[in-house]
Design a protein around this motif. Sequence first.
Motif, PDB file in Angstrom:
ATOM      1  N   UNK A 478       0.829  -1.209   0.000  1.00 22.33           N
ATOM      2  CA  UNK A 478       0.000   0.000   0.000  1.00 22.33           C
ATOM      3  C   UNK A 478       0.864   1.260   0.000  1.00 22.33           C
ATOM      4  N   UNK A 479       1.974   1.219   0.740  1.00 23.73           N
ATOM      5  CA  UNK A 479       2.833   2.409   0.849  1.00 23.73           C
ATOM      6  C   UNK A 479       3.447   2.810  -0.489  1.00 23.73           C
ATOM      7  N   UNK A 480       3.703   1.817  -1.368  1.00 26.19           N
ATOM      8  CA  UNK A 480       4.314   2.145  -2.667  1.00 26.19           C
ATOM      9  C   UNK A 480       3.323   1.931  -3.819  1.00 26.19           C
ATOM     10  N   UNK A 481       2.055   1.665  -3.464  1.00 25.42           N
ATOM     11  CA  UNK A 481       0.980   1.487  -4.446  1.00 25.42           C
ATOM     12  C   UNK A 481       1.320   0.392  -5.457  1.00 25.42           C
ATOM     13  N   UNK A 482       1.742  -0.775  -4.923  1.00 29.59           N
ATOM     14  CA  UNK A 482       2.013  -1.934  -5.780  1.00 29.59           C
ATOM     15  C   UNK A 482       1.136  -3.104  -5.332  1.00 29.59           C
ATOM     16  N   UNK A 483       0.640  -3.913  -6.290  1.00 29.30           N
ATOM     17  CA  UNK A 483      -0.290  -4.998  -5.943  1.00 29.30           C
ATOM     18  C   UNK A 483       0.346  -6.068  -5.062  1.00 29.30           C
ATOM     19  N   UNK A 484      -0.460  -6.559  -4.116  1.00 31.08           N
ATOM     20  CA  UNK A 484      -0.057  -7.675  -3.252  1.00 31.08           C
ATOM     21  C   UNK A 484      -1.169  -8.716  -3.331  1.00 31.08           C
ATOM     22  N   UNK A 485      -0.876  -9.834  -3.978  1.00 31.19           N
ATOM     23  CA  UNK A 485      -1.869 -10.892  -4.111  1.00 31.19           C
ATOM     24  C   UNK A 485      -1.607 -12.017  -3.132  1.00 31.19           C
ATOM     25  N   UNK A 486      -2.591 -12.922  -3.017  1.00 34.87           N
ATOM     26  CA  UNK A 486      -2.418 -14.173  -2.269  1.00 34.87           C
ATOM     27  C   UNK A 486      -2.809 -15.299  -3.208  1.00 34.87           C
ATOM     28  N   UNK A 487      -1.940 -16.313  -3.338  1.00 30.84           N
ATOM     29  CA  UNK A 487      -2.258 -17.408  -4.258  1.00 30.84           C
ATOM     30  C   UNK A 487      -2.120 -18.773  -3.603  1.00 30.84           C
ATOM     31  N   UNK A 488      -2.121 -18.814  -2.266  1.00 32.68           N
ATOM     32  CA  UNK A 488      -2.126 -20.102  -1.569  1.00 32.68           C
ATOM     33  C   UNK A 488      -3.550 -20.529  -1.275  1.00 32.68           C
ATOM     34  N   UNK A 489      -3.692 -21.672  -0.599  1.00 34.88           N
ATOM     35  CA  UNK A 489      -5.033 -22.185  -0.294  1.00 34.88           C
ATOM     36  C   UNK A 489      -5.825 -21.245   0.617  1.00 34.88           C
ATOM     37  N   UNK A 490      -5.140 -20.347   1.304  1.00 37.62           N
ATOM     38  CA  UNK A 490      -5.843 -19.382   2.157  1.00 37.62           C
ATOM     39  C   UNK A 490      -6.840 -18.552   1.361  1.00 37.62           C
ATOM     40  N   UNK A 491      -6.538 -18.328   0.077  1.00 34.13           N
ATOM     41  CA  UNK A 491      -7.410 -17.509  -0.768  1.00 34.13           C
ATOM     42  C   UNK A 491      -8.708 -18.226  -1.123  1.00 34.13           C
TER      43      UNK A 491
END
Length: 556
Positions: A478-491
């Motif tokens: 968020x601080x550098x306005x870059x995407x952070x995704x999640x692609x493990x089973x948690x999603x």
Amino acid sequence: MEHTHVLSGTPVVAGHAYAPTVWPGERPVYDPATAAPVPDEEREVETKRFTDAAATVAARLRERASHASGAAAEVLSATAGLAEDRGWVGAASGLIAKGSTAPAAAVLATEQFAAMFTKLGGLMAERVTDLNDVRDRVVAELLGVPEPGVPEPDEPSVLLADDLAPADTAGLDPAKITALVTRLGGPTSHTAIIARQLGIPCVVAVSGLADVPAGTPVLVDGTAGTLEVEPDAAEATAQVEESRRMAALVASWSGPGQTADGRHVSVLANVADGTSARTAMKYPVEGVGLFRTELAFLDRSDAPSVEEQTGLYREVLEAFPGQKVVIRTLDAGSDKPLKFVTQLDEANPALGVRGNRIAGEHPDIRTAQLDAIAAAAQGREPIPWVMAPMIASAAEAAEFAAPVRERGLVAGVMVEVPAAAILAEAILAEVDFVSIGTNDLTQYTMAADRMSAELAALTDPWQPAVLALIARVARAGQEVDKPVGVCGEAAADPLLACVLVGLGVTSLSSAPAAAAAVGARLAQTTTDQCRAAADAALATSDPAAARAAATAALES
């Protein structure tokens, strides 16, 4: 048995089911020590008896695979392959040649291979359940007793088991088996994979399950990870009805992913090849958040050519025209060894030369892969995103990003190593996006093999330590306005998806079948509720408390 006794385990598939219990049929017991040696002149016939039984079991499993689809067909075919595995059949034949009976040879050969698989760890250790299942089916065939497995109940029932082999779960009828509960197993076991495909509630790693007799009415809560023994019938029925109402919302959800107040969250699919990508298109996903490319490399004696790889990657890109596709470079090593990469035996392969680390000794493998991705991407909009697995430092991230950008592709890395999460700011300075692989991040944070049934409570992605690391990465993004995704089973967990969005995650990628449940839950939840749930979960100190706190925050 106490009334309304509640057993707890690790939740795998959300939803509620209320029904009497059934247990799988008895597995054959055969003690090799009690068997008299086979005379020399009968050993050839005994060997044929064994190979015929193994072939019969394999044929039966392949027949079931032909009537199944998706993950069910894959695991049935893989189990059939085990029944005819040359190493296993050869070991058993060798034992018969020394005087063992065919059933004794099946048992003893399985012990040898199970010990080897367990030592290898990871996905190979997971196959011990499959191998034991093949052993039991072959022994039953040799003894002339009924094949072990799941009964066909007369009424809808909840299936309880110590563990379930793929062949048990792959043929289940969700109208008859309304939930799965096992004493062993983890969130990434075959039982979990099949339960997700069937869309039935599933809880694993439930201690005390053996004390619940067949025929006992139970309420399974696949969201909380509980099994309530002899619950109040009216309350249980009401919970199932509410679960069905939510299921109807899920069935009607068609995307795109967004919260109730309109914040966009990309709901994406994990795929492995063109076939799985085309299947994923049938679900309400907005693209691919994880394209696992290792399928092209495994079980080969030589590396695939650039041209061959280009064709494979193009298939996936063409399945999602005009949509986001995130490609992960080769994640081999550890439980996915490459035959054409000579690696010394590693004392601890999960901490060894795996993922992007292979490029250190074999830079040509990664170079060829990036060339193939660039060739497949020619003329395509949007440009594919490419990320490296097993990155542990900003220097590694920078070293990977340079050749990706040289080819006109978008560069990112996986955050699976706690060091990468702790130094997220430095890593995000080097790349355009990151994607958190919660399966491995949990394993490495908790120092617990994610395939270990005994450690399933530690490898729960709701562990507050893991959530704290995800929060750190999301905040850095968020601080550098870059995407952070999640692609493990948690999603794939709708409740946890709300928490992840509350932490600041911008995209969620999972098995395509989980997309609608995640999207429907987010559509009913505001961003503020997601943040409240995230704060509540972070304030706890164990997974069960984190789930309960997040649920309470969302309900309030």
